[in-house]
Motif scaffolding. Structure first.
Motif, PDB file in Angstrom:
ATOM      1  N   MET A  12       0.879  -1.258  -0.107  1.00 57.80           N
ATOM      2  CA  MET A  12      -0.016   0.150   0.090  1.00 57.80           C
ATOM      3  C   MET A  12       1.059   1.109  -0.006  1.00 57.80           C
ATOM      4  SD  MET A  12      -3.101   1.118   2.770  1.00 57.80           S
ATOM      5  CE  MET A  12      -2.056   1.547   3.956  1.00 57.80           C
ATOM      6  N   ASN A  13       0.591   2.231  -0.831  1.00 60.45           N
ATOM      7  CA  ASN A  13       1.403   3.528  -0.922  1.00 60.45           C
ATOM      8  C   ASN A  13       1.178   4.358   0.387  1.00 60.45           C
ATOM      9  OD1 ASN A  13       2.687   5.601  -1.608  1.00 60.45           O
ATOM     10  ND2 ASN A  13       1.468   5.897  -3.494  1.00 60.45           N
ATOM     11  N   THR A  14       1.962   4.630   1.192  1.00 64.19           N
ATOM     12  CA  THR A  14       1.626   5.558   2.542  1.00 64.19           C
ATOM     13  C   THR A  14       2.584   6.905   2.041  1.00 64.19           C
ATOM     14  OG1 THR A  14       3.555   4.298   3.563  1.00 64.19           O
ATOM     15  CG2 THR A  14       1.250   3.692   3.791  1.00 64.19           C
ATOM     16  N   GLN A  15       3.110   6.978   0.898  1.00 66.31           N
ATOM     17  CA  GLN A  15       3.910   8.414   0.745  1.00 66.31           C
ATOM     18  C   GLN A  15       2.933   9.582   0.526  1.00 66.31           C
ATOM     19  OE1 GLN A  15       7.323   8.223   0.987  1.00 66.31           O
ATOM     20  NE2 GLN A  15       6.953   6.076   1.503  1.00 66.31           N
ATOM     21  N   PRO A  16       3.331  10.849   0.845  1.00 65.11           N
ATOM     22  CA  PRO A  16       2.565  11.974   0.691  1.00 65.11           C
ATOM     23  C   PRO A  16       2.453  12.306  -0.463  1.00 65.11           C
ATOM     24  CG  PRO A  16       4.995  12.277   1.620  1.00 65.11           C
ATOM     25  CD  PRO A  16       4.747  10.982   1.540  1.00 65.11           C
ATOM     26  N   GLN A  17       1.415  13.234  -0.959  1.00 63.79           N
ATOM     27  CA  GLN A  17       1.414  13.598  -2.399  1.00 63.79           C
ATOM     28  C   GLN A  17       2.525  14.138  -2.839  1.00 63.79           C
ATOM     29  OE1 GLN A  17      -2.057  12.941  -3.778  1.00 63.79           O
ATOM     30  NE2 GLN A  17      -1.573  11.512  -2.097  1.00 63.79           N
ATOM     31  N   THR A  18       2.737  14.012  -4.144  1.00 63.40           N
ATOM     32  CA  THR A  18       3.974  14.492  -4.982  1.00 63.40           C
ATOM     33  C   THR A  18       3.478  15.739  -5.394  1.00 63.40           C
ATOM     34  OG1 THR A  18       3.152  13.628  -7.113  1.00 63.40           O
ATOM     35  CG2 THR A  18       4.473  12.156  -5.691  1.00 63.40           C
ATOM     36  N   PRO A  19       4.458  16.647  -5.970  1.00 59.97           N
ATOM     37  CA  PRO A  19       4.396  17.983  -6.155  1.00 59.97           C
ATOM     38  C   PRO A  19       3.572  17.905  -7.495  1.00 59.97           C
ATOM     39  CG  PRO A  19       6.570  17.590  -5.821  1.00 59.97           C
ATOM     40  CD  PRO A  19       5.985  16.575  -5.338  1.00 59.97           C
ATOM     41  N   ALA A  20       3.379  16.869  -8.384  1.00 59.03           N
ATOM     42  CA  ALA A  20       2.459  16.696  -9.315  1.00 59.03           C
ATOM     43  C   ALA A  20       1.281  16.717  -9.011  1.00 59.03           C
ATOM     44  CB  ALA A  20       2.794  15.401 -10.300  1.00 59.03           C
ATOM     45  N   HIS A  21       0.562  16.059  -7.868  1.00 60.15           N
ATOM     46  CA  HIS A  21      -0.547  16.186  -7.300  1.00 60.15           C
ATOM     47  C   HIS A  21      -0.816  17.404  -6.881  1.00 60.15           C
ATOM     48  CE1 HIS A  21       0.434  11.784  -6.882  1.00 60.15           C
ATOM     49  NE2 HIS A  21      -1.007  11.520  -6.899  1.00 60.15           N
ATOM     50  N   LEU A  22      -0.211  18.274  -6.256  1.00 62.47           N
ATOM     51  CA  LEU A  22      -0.477  19.370  -5.667  1.00 62.47           C
ATOM     52  C   LEU A  22      -0.325  20.346  -6.977  1.00 62.47           C
ATOM     53  CD1 LEU A  22       1.988  19.678  -2.838  1.00 62.47           C
ATOM     54  CD2 LEU A  22      -0.487  19.026  -2.801  1.00 62.47           C
ATOM     55  N   GLU A  23       0.324  20.241  -8.042  1.00 63.59           N
ATOM     56  CA  GLU A  23       0.370  21.166  -8.958  1.00 63.59           C
ATOM     57  C   GLU A  23      -0.945  21.032  -9.724  1.00 63.59           C
ATOM     58  OE1 GLU A  23       2.702  21.799 -13.456  1.00 63.59           O
ATOM     59  OE2 GLU A  23       3.652  20.661 -11.644  1.00 63.59           O
ATOM     60  N   ALA A  24      -1.561  19.815 -10.078  1.00 70.55           N
ATOM     61  CA  ALA A  24      -2.909  19.626 -10.703  1.00 70.55           C
ATOM     62  C   ALA A  24      -3.849  20.252  -9.871  1.00 70.55           C
ATOM     63  CB  ALA A  24      -2.946  18.136 -10.816  1.00 70.55           C
ATOM     64  N   LEU A  25      -3.714  19.921  -8.476  1.00 73.01           N
ATOM     65  CA  LEU A  25      -4.833  20.633  -7.696  1.00 73.01           C
ATOM     66  C   LEU A  25      -4.708  22.127  -7.829  1.00 73.01           C
ATOM     67  CD1 LEU A  25      -7.094  20.546  -5.746  1.00 73.01           C
ATOM     68  CD2 LEU A  25      -5.329  20.477  -3.882  1.00 73.01           C
ATOM     69  N   ALA A  26      -3.474  22.968  -7.817  1.00 75.72           N
ATOM     70  CA  ALA A  26      -3.437  24.370  -8.082  1.00 75.72           C
ATOM     71  C   ALA A  26      -4.006  24.728  -9.298  1.00 75.72           C
ATOM     72  CB  ALA A  26      -1.907  24.806  -7.599  1.00 75.72           C
ATOM     73  N   GLU A  27      -3.948  23.968 -10.380  1.00 73.67           N
ATOM     74  CA  GLU A  27      -4.272  24.426 -11.684  1.00 73.67           C
ATOM     75  C   GLU A  27      -5.660  24.225 -11.730  1.00 73.67           C
ATOM     76  OE1 GLU A  27      -2.455  21.577 -14.367  1.00 73.67           O
ATOM     77  OE2 GLU A  27      -0.511  22.596 -14.381  1.00 73.67           O
ATOM     78  N   LEU A  28      -6.424  23.479 -11.094  1.00 78.37           N
ATOM     79  CA  LEU A  28      -7.585  23.274 -10.889  1.00 78.37           C
ATOM     80  C   LEU A  28      -8.489  24.445 -10.057  1.00 78.37           C
ATOM     81  CD1 LEU A  28     -10.763  22.001 -11.245  1.00 78.37           C
ATOM     82  CD2 LEU A  28     -10.283  20.783  -8.814  1.00 78.37           C
ATOM     83  N   VAL A  29      -7.935  24.825  -9.049  1.00 76.08           N
ATOM     84  CA  VAL A  29      -8.088  26.037  -8.227  1.00 76.08           C
ATOM     85  C   VAL A  29      -7.959  27.291  -9.160  1.00 76.08           C
ATOM     86  CG1 VAL A  29      -7.535  27.825  -6.422  1.00 76.08           C
ATOM     87  CG2 VAL A  29      -7.354  25.014  -6.105  1.00 76.08           C
ATOM     88  N   ALA A  30      -6.944  27.539 -10.054  1.00 75.04           N
ATOM     89  CA  ALA A  30      -6.794  28.578 -10.916  1.00 75.04           C
ATOM     90  C   ALA A  30      -7.993  28.837 -11.784  1.00 75.04           C
ATOM     91  CB  ALA A  30      -5.397  28.724 -11.398  1.00 75.04           C
ATOM     92  N   VAL A  31      -8.316  27.507 -12.756  1.00 73.03           N
ATOM     93  CA  VAL A  31      -9.378  27.399 -13.495  1.00 73.03           C
ATOM     94  C   VAL A  31     -10.637  27.671 -12.740  1.00 73.03           C
ATOM     95  CG1 VAL A  31     -10.797  25.784 -14.677  1.00 73.03           C
ATOM     96  CG2 VAL A  31      -8.501  25.667 -14.931  1.00 73.03           C
ATOM     97  N   VAL A  32     -11.075  27.532 -11.723  1.00 79.34           N
ATOM     98  CA  VAL A  32     -12.130  27.727 -10.974  1.00 79.34           C
ATOM     99  C   VAL A  32     -12.298  29.397 -10.678  1.00 79.34           C
ATOM    100  CG1 VAL A  32     -13.619  27.400  -8.862  1.00 79.34           C
ATOM    101  CG2 VAL A  32     -12.784  25.296 -10.173  1.00 79.34           C
ATOM    102  N   ALA A  33     -11.138  29.812 -10.205  1.00 74.70           N
ATOM    103  CA  ALA A  33     -11.083  31.361  -9.819  1.00 74.70           C
ATOM    104  C   ALA A  33     -11.178  32.148 -11.209  1.00 74.70           C
ATOM    105  CB  ALA A  33      -9.786  31.344  -9.325  1.00 74.70           C
ATOM    106  N   ARG A  34     -10.863  31.475 -12.442  1.00 82.02           N
ATOM    107  CA  ARG A  34     -11.130  32.079 -13.616  1.00 82.02           C
ATOM    108  C   ARG A  34     -12.573  32.326 -13.772  1.00 82.02           C
ATOM    109  NH1 ARG A  34     -11.697  34.885 -17.025  1.00 82.02           N
ATOM    110  NH2 ARG A  34     -10.883  35.264 -18.996  1.00 82.02           N
ATOM    111  N   LEU A  35     -13.075  30.912 -13.768  1.00 83.86           N
ATOM    112  CA  LEU A  35     -14.670  30.765 -14.236  1.00 83.86           C
ATOM    113  C   LEU A  35     -15.447  32.008 -13.251  1.00 83.86           C
ATOM    114  CD1 LEU A  35     -14.782  27.069 -14.247  1.00 83.86           C
ATOM    115  CD2 LEU A  35     -15.164  28.712 -16.275  1.00 83.86           C
ATOM    116  N   ARG A  36     -14.839  32.415 -11.925  1.00 85.17           N
ATOM    117  CA  ARG A  36     -15.775  33.251 -11.067  1.00 85.17           C
ATOM    118  C   ARG A  36     -15.102  34.554 -11.350  1.00 85.17           C
ATOM    119  NH1 ARG A  36     -19.963  32.202  -7.751  1.00 85.17           N
ATOM    120  NH2 ARG A  36     -19.055  33.594  -6.274  1.00 85.17           N
TER     121      ARG A  36
END
Length: 272
Positions: free
Chosen positions: A1-25
């Motif tokens: 089972m993978n117990t490692q913390p989230q990688t920068p790629a995960h955080l980057e993808a989430l940040a991009e989603l936040v940016a898209v939603v902010a743009r929509l608003r």
């Protein structure tokens, strides 16, 4: 089972989603539909996406599940964006809050303490003032965020465990018939509000039937929905998609034919 913390790629993808939603608003050049949304207006979409996640889990399709989890995540991010614009909270506070709660509720994992039930930990987090109806107060808070059917089962189980229970199944069935008669009277009276209340009473009593029989009402209703659509699609296909002007006798005949076809398809063939 993978117990490692989230990688920068995960955080980057989430940040991009936040940016898209902010743009929509964004009031200047954003999407009119997204800009018009509020916490309240999004409630139906949150519930819809949560149910679609559950459906994807039941289907066992990982690709579908990933897609539906994305739709649900969008709702979280959208709510966070709306709150951030109002200065209430943001996504970071949401994540920090749930992280702290998980650590607090798992002392045996993060603090070296003894395992405790979630109910005990939650009660310690939010001590309640003395009450003459403690069980009702706890249940009101517990079912507040549940779908009505799930909430009814929770209430039914807890009330029965406290002693508010029929002596036998005959008493449950008697209550079902009593509530059905009251629903019929309410419908006949033309009082829609009363009829809605009585319909709720019938459904709640049927949840008690499910509890006594050890069956899950949500799964039962989901199965009925699926079977109905399977049969109905065959009725539509038999009529080339045009049901208008057909008699109820013709439609019922095709419905029974569809049921028979499905039954035959699902009946194992006997070997030699």
């Amino acid at each position: 089972m993978n117990t490692q913390p989230q990688t920068p790629a995960h955080l980057e993808a989430l940040a991009e989603l936040v940016a898209v939603v902010a743009r929509l608003r964004d009031p200047e050049g954003g999407c009119p539909w997204d800009l018009a949304q509020t916490h309240a207006s999004l409630v139906p979409y949150v519930l819809e996406e949560a149910h679609e996640v559950a459906d994807a889990i039941r289907s066992g399709d990982d690709h579908h599940l990933a897609e539906e989890l994305g739709d649900l995540l969008l709702q979280v991010v959208l709510h966070a964006q709306i709150a951030s614009e109002a200065g209430s909270f943001d996504l970071a506070q949401i994540a920090a809050g749930i992280r702290a709660k998980l650590v607090r509720r798992h002392p045996h994992v993060f603090g070296g303490g003894e395992p405790a039930s979630w109910e005990e930990i939650k009660a310690a987090e939010k001590p309640q003032p003395a009450s003459t109806s403690p069980l009702s107060d706890r249940l009101a808070g517990k079912v507040r965020g549940q779908p009505a059917l799930a909430g009814a089962m929770t209430i039914s189980k807890q009330a029965a465990a406290a002693g508010f229970e029929w002596d036998d199944m005959a008493g449950v069935w008697a209550k079902v018939h009593e509530e059905l008669d009251e629903l019929k009277e309410a419908v006949a009276s033309g009082d829609r509000r009363h009829a809605q209340e009585e319909l709720g009473d019938v459904l709640f009593t049927l949840v008690n039937v499910a509890r006594w029989c050890g069956i899950e009402p949500e799964a039962g209703l989901a199965g009925t929905n699926s079977r109905f659509l399977d049969r109905f699609s065959r009725v539509e296909a038999a009529l080339d998609g045009d049901l208008k002007g057909r008699s109820i006798g013709e439609l019922e005949g095709l419905w029974q034919q569809a049921k028979a076809e499905i039954r035959a398809e699902n009946t194992p063939t006997q070997g030699c």
